[in-house]
Design an enzyme around this catalytic site. Sequence first.
Site, PDB file in Angstrom:
ATOM      1  N   SER A   1      -2.775  -5.205   1.812  1.00  0.00           N
ATOM      2  CA  SER A   1      -1.462  -4.624   1.181  1.00  0.00           C
ATOM      3  C   SER A   1      -1.134  -5.378  -0.191  1.00  0.00           C
ATOM      4  O   SER A   1      -2.002  -5.767  -0.930  1.00  0.00           O
ATOM      5  CB  SER A   1      -0.405  -4.117   2.070  1.00  0.00           C
ATOM      6  OG  SER A   1       0.312  -3.470   1.547  1.00  0.00           O
TER       7      SER A   1
ATOM      8  N   HIS B   1      -4.275   1.185   0.517  1.00  0.00           N
ATOM      9  CA  HIS B   1      -4.054   2.118   1.347  1.00  0.00           C
ATOM     10  C   HIS B   1      -4.276   3.300   0.611  1.00  0.00           C
ATOM     11  O   HIS B   1      -3.564   4.448   0.477  1.00  0.00           O
ATOM     12  CB  HIS B   1      -2.385   2.423   1.351  1.00  0.00           C
ATOM     13  CG  HIS B   1      -1.747   0.875   2.091  1.00  0.00           C
ATOM     14  ND1 HIS B   1      -2.227   0.503   3.062  1.00  0.00           N
ATOM     15  CD2 HIS B   1      -0.998   0.043   1.369  1.00  0.00           C
ATOM     16  CE1 HIS B   1      -1.493  -0.513   3.418  1.00  0.00           C
ATOM     17  NE2 HIS B   1      -0.757  -1.133   2.431  1.00  0.00           N
TER      18      HIS B   1
END
Length: 258
Positions: free
Chosen positions: A129, A164
Amino acid sequence: MALGPGRRVVLLGGGFSMDEDGLLDDWLLTLARNPRPRVCFVPTASGDAPGYVDQFLSAFRPRDCAPAVLSLLRREVDDEALRAFLLAQDVVYVGGGNTANMLAVWRVHGVDRLLREACDRGTLLCGISAGANCWADASHTDSFGPLASLRDGLGLLPGSVCPHYDSEPGRRPSYRRAVAEGTLPGGWALEDGVGALFTDGRLTEAVTRRPGARLYRVEPAAPGEPGGPGASGKPGTPGEPWGMDEHPVPCRPLGTAA
């Protein structure tokens, strides 16, 4: 100065904080330069969240490695000790959270410079992330609330990164539009479950822990292509009034889960 085998960066779409099988973290350790690597977790993006640190230590203490944690919000070492500590690591594993805040804190403490130096010396840099976003020139982030473009990365990986890609609503169309319109340079989009190794800015391996998970190369449409500069504006995808090229990259399955 001893130099490593090229600058190596790993983008992770999973790991100890998301997956129970441990496949991505096991693969990551095989890439380290030493058989029992020193692995430093950097949880700056989460504000050095204690629970996140506990997750890392619980996952890596049983493995054949030497785990450690760098806390900058409660820093207790001087500049010389900080440099020695980071340069001694075989793997630096950066956690998720707020990309923009993390980069700002790193620069205040000089960690951005130390990470570049460590990478030049052979340390493997990786993360999930925000910990994937930070290595590129630019990234697609929710650091400011809504999804936005951030051109403030460390520049160890050319272009941009979007994590993501398949799991957070709005990520995919927002990143595609940012690349198509030039808000972000072309780059790499990771679905959850994927790992990607880059050496000197070039993709050298892509793996996945789950069936169907993909890594994508995303570029703006070339001039004359549908939606590209000088073109008629015909969208490349229904519902998208812009043009871009999105190419899936083959990923090697890890273990029996893929």
